[in-house]
Design an enzyme around this catalytic site. Structure first.
Site, PDB file in Angstrom:
ATOM      1  N   LYS A  75      -1.334  -1.435  -3.891  1.00  0.00           N
ATOM      2  CA  LYS A  75      -2.538  -0.331  -4.342  1.00  0.00           C
ATOM      3  C   LYS A  75      -1.563   1.216  -4.385  1.00  0.00           C
ATOM      4  CE  LYS A  75      -6.304   1.687  -1.692  1.00  0.00           C
ATOM      5  NZ  LYS A  75      -7.157   1.823  -0.655  1.00  0.00           N
TER       6      LYS A  75
ATOM      7  N   TYR B 257       0.815  -1.145  -0.026  1.00  0.00           N
ATOM      8  CA  TYR B 257       0.120  -0.135  -0.039  1.00  0.00           C
ATOM      9  C   TYR B 257       0.706   1.239  -0.092  1.00  0.00           C
ATOM     10  CZ  TYR B 257      -4.252   2.824   1.421  1.00  0.00           C
ATOM     11  OH  TYR B 257      -5.303   3.693   1.535  1.00  0.00           O
TER      12      TYR B 257
END
Length: 315
Positions: free
Chosen positions: A186, A158
């Site tokens: 992400k 992330y």
């Protein structure tokens, strides 16, 4: 130009999207993932509303759920609450793949939390940089490698500097791509040159993490998105991603551009306040948040409801 209903229709033969032959189904995170909000009522998790939300979204063409991420206000949930949220979603939608958000700044504790997930039946975990510490790139590389070693499931990195305080450099991410358990990212890094480099490298699946960047990311070769806006207009967003991955740019654009005012409105206040306000206005849950989050306000809520209704009436 076809009307919206035909654009939103599905045809399994025409909608097939190629996945890299090197990506096994269990490690493929392509498509639209919904980072679920956590409904609250009177200060407690509202498991009835959470169940209803998960059931509604499970019927949509999504890749899966991200549970206890930043949209789910995970930082305000205790360990027992997070476990209960995960159990509720697994219980009502067992056939929908689940990714669990795991964050922290103590390496040993975070690694232990990961090891404890061995029987959790997860598709993967979503891991950000350690919060607040702001280590060097070498420290970030070591952090993710050690946690990936500890994880029993695939890892999505992330990259979200504005929440963690740490920017993952391009070379660091390319080095992490060599780890056999790190399979995707992400992407909230805010550097589209880095996004392109990761897509071109091909070892990490790139999922748009900024909702407004879904179209350009997937058009450039990203595999999908983890998008808070996917709580609403879900089928339309999933269709945009499918069309882009098929190279059907004009059809995708026709569906995407009307979504932009809603997407922009959903981030006029800190996430997840606007999406919770919209879901509350639709009667799906209370708009309650935990401090220090504050509500989106009546004016923004009314505008979001009108935008959502207009999109739905045009389908």
């Amino acid at each position: 130009m076809s009307s919206s209903p035909s654009l939103l229709s599905t045809d399994p033969a025409s909608d097939a999207v190629r996945t890299s032959p090197n990506v096994s189904p269990s490690r493929d995170f392509s498509g639209l993932w919904v980072p679920l909000v956590t409904p609250f009522r009177d200060g407690a998790v509202d498991h009835a509303a959470l169940s209803a939300l998960a059931l509604r979204l499970a019927a949509e063409p999504i890749a899966g759920f991200v549970v206890c991420g930043s949209t789910g206000e995970a930082a305000s949930l205790g360990d027992a609450e997070q476990q209960a949220v995960l159990a509720t979603i697994a219980g009502v939608a067992p056939g929908v793949r689940r990714v669990l958000g795991i964050s922290g700044y103590h390496l040993g504790d975070t690694a232990q939390r990961l090891r404890a997930l061995v029987d959790a039946e997860l598709a993967g975990v979503l891991l950000p940089a350690p919060l607040y510490i702001r280590p060097s790139q070498a420290g970030l590389l070591d952090w993710f490698q050690q946690l990936a070693d500890a994880s029993p499931v695939p890892v999505l990195v992330y990259d979200i500097p504005y929440r963690t305080g740490s920017t993952l450099a391009r070379d660091t991410l390319l080095a992490l791509a060599a780890h056999p358990r790190i399979v995707g990212i992400k992407d909230c890094g805010g550097d589209f040159g880095k996004t392109r480099a990761l897509i071109a490298d091909g070892r990490l699946q790139v999922l748009a993490g900024e909702d407004a960047q879904i179209f350009p990311t997937v058009a450039e070769g990203g595999c999908g998105a983890i998008a808070a806006c996917a709580h609403v207009q879900t089928a339309r967003l999933a269709r945009v991603i499918t069309l882009l991955r098929q190279g059907r740019l004009l059809e995708a654009r026709a569906l995407w551009q009307p979504l932009l005012p809603l997407i922009e409105g959903l981030f006029e206040a800190p996430n997840p306040a606007p999406i919770k306000a919209l879901l509350s206005g639709r009667g799906e849950m209370a708009g309650e948040l935990r401090a220090p989050m504050t509500d989106a306000g009546a004016a923004l809520t009314a505008r979001l409801l009108a935008l959502d209704a207009a999109l739905s009436s045009g389908d």
